[in-house]
Write a protein that holds these residues in place. Sequence first.
Motif, short mmCIF file in Angstrom:
data_model
loop_
_atom_site.label_atom_id
_atom_site.label_comp_id
_atom_site.label_asym_id
_atom_site.label_seq_id
_atom_site.Cartn_x
_atom_site.Cartn_y
_atom_site.Cartn_z
N TYR A 51 0.85 -1.15 0.09
CA TYR A 51 -0.28 0.10 0.09
C TYR A 51 0.80 1.36 0.09
O TYR A 51 0.73 2.06 -0.62
N LEU A 52 1.83 1.25 0.94
CA LEU A 52 2.76 2.44 0.85
C LEU A 52 3.50 2.79 -0.34
O LEU A 52 3.68 3.65 -0.91
N LYS A 53 3.76 1.66 -1.05
CA LYS A 53 4.58 1.83 -2.36
C LYS A 53 3.60 2.22 -3.25
O LYS A 53 3.95 3.17 -4.32
N LYS A 127 3.32 0.33 16.86
CA LYS A 127 3.43 -1.16 17.11
C LYS A 127 1.95 -1.85 16.71
O LYS A 127 1.10 -1.19 17.27
N VAL A 128 1.91 -2.93 16.21
CA VAL A 128 0.78 -3.52 15.98
C VAL A 128 0.80 -5.02 16.73
O VAL A 128 1.63 -5.49 16.65
N PRO A 235 -11.98 -16.32 5.10
CA PRO A 235 -12.52 -15.10 5.95
C PRO A 235 -11.51 -14.35 7.04
O PRO A 235 -11.83 -13.18 7.06
N PHE A 236 -10.51 -15.15 7.49
CA PHE A 236 -9.62 -14.20 8.29
C PHE A 236 -8.97 -13.12 7.57
O PHE A 236 -8.31 -12.23 8.34
N HIS A 237 -8.90 -13.06 6.41
CA HIS A 237 -8.37 -12.26 5.39
C HIS A 237 -9.06 -10.63 5.55
O HIS A 237 -8.45 -9.84 5.54
N GLY A 238 -10.17 -10.86 5.94
CA GLY A 238 -11.21 -9.87 6.13
C GLY A 238 -10.62 -8.95 7.60
O GLY A 238 -10.59 -7.89 7.56
N ILE A 239 -10.19 -9.92 8.36
CA ILE A 239 -9.92 -9.15 9.74
C ILE A 239 -8.29 -8.67 9.57
O ILE A 239 -7.81 -7.50 9.97
N LEU A 244 -5.10 -3.76 8.47
CA LEU A 244 -4.11 -2.86 7.69
C LEU A 244 -4.99 -1.53 7.51
O LEU A 244 -4.23 -0.41 7.64
N LEU A 245 -6.02 -1.49 7.53
CA LEU A 245 -6.91 0.02 7.42
C LEU A 245 -6.56 0.83 8.65
O LEU A 245 -6.34 2.03 8.83
N ALA A 246 -6.56 0.05 9.84
CA ALA A 246 -6.51 0.72 11.16
C ALA A 246 -4.93 1.23 11.36
O ALA A 246 -4.96 2.41 11.72
N VAL A 247 -3.95 0.51 10.76
CA VAL A 247 -2.42 0.93 10.75
C VAL A 247 -2.46 2.12 9.78
O VAL A 247 -1.93 3.19 10.29
#
Length: 439
Positions: A51-53, A127-128, A235-239, A244-247
């Motif tokens: 995303y950053l790239k 930190k995540v 489904p866990f990729h949704g989490i 990712l969105l939160a970061v």
Amino acid sequence: MKKEELREKLYLKNCDEIKGFKRVQNNEKLKIIGITGSHGKSTIAYLLNEYLKLLGYRTVLYSSIMVDSLKSSYIQQKSLEIPLESEVVLYNALTEAMESNADYLILEVNDSTIYKGFINELDMDVKVLTNIYEKENQMYDDYVEIKKRFMREGNHKSVIGLVSDNTINLFNELKGKEIITYSTEFFIENKKLDIRDVNYFLKPFKDQYNSFSGLVFEVMGLDKKLKLKTNLNMPFHGINILCLLAVIDTLKLFDKNTFSKLISNICIPGRDEIIKYKNGFIMISNTFVPHLEVLQSYKGKEVDKITLITGASGNEFPTWNKTYLSERFIKQREYDMNYAYKYAKQYADNIIITSNDSGNSDIKNLLNTQEKHVKDFKNYLIFEERREAIKHALENISPKEVIFISGRGNREIMCKNNKIFKHLDKDVVVKIIGGIDYE
């Protein structure tokens, strides 16, 4: 302290000067992000880097999926077992980021890295913590505390997934600090979380969430209400995407178009890659837990049969240190093998046992050890050569069958009888499908 002096100290196992390293080097623009958790950390690190790239930033990534650093001695785009295995690797990552004039350094931080302590004094901006799931016979007695300690120490912004009891407890402990949280609609209701403590939560579109065609879900929270679609199918990729969105929001870098572009057509190397073949599916990943359980829920719709190809690794690799020769490590491996095959028998229709990295172990003995776990299972086969196992499965694939190839992901190097050679599961699959001699 000059870089040369710091390098010498690090090689002498003295990392006292790591603290504030980025400040000493007069590179104030570099932001360091550390990501840990029981599951999802490597995927989130990879997605964040991509995303950053896309936004045009210069990045350096150290994750088990790959190292993405033009100045690294590691081969680009190749996987690693432990991204930060020593203070020397940490120093190199920092140096590469600075010499590249990078904006962001993204580090996947696993439990052994925290346990060794050499990352403790590193200043991080964010930190995540994705989750903390306890498992019997962990290599470290204080496994949960190791993860929590990483988040407690230092002055940084935090992103925490409220998707496990341990992370909820840690959040309650750290309340008052700068923390962005995320969860799911199910977990909020199940754990009776205070919605005011949750910055983002995921609301799945049930008819479109469990599907090989990709996940469709809604994100709610703060100033956002987004309907998102991704080609990722577990489904866990949704989490993971929610994290990712939160970061990204913590970094104040959210751009809706760029975010949608990234997740709509992303392929994560060695993580749940799918190839459609003869009205069936070939799925390649580094692990089959909890994937087989998810695939079982697809039955009656897109899936009729699940065939698992897997194999346990051996022991006594040339590069192993004393940790991997310990009695505790060996018992952990035995526990993991027993758990894995018990799980596989519950959710797979067919099991094909084959070789993986055998190290210095006798391959036949290793296969025999695994066979003992499936003796009571009706449909199993054993192939010593991994390529032959894959070839057999592909030649006999039926419509709506999933051939799940597990254990290696995007690792390209295989060790057999302590000899190293190239083997990438996806390359073998592509060559067999194309009728190319894979030897």
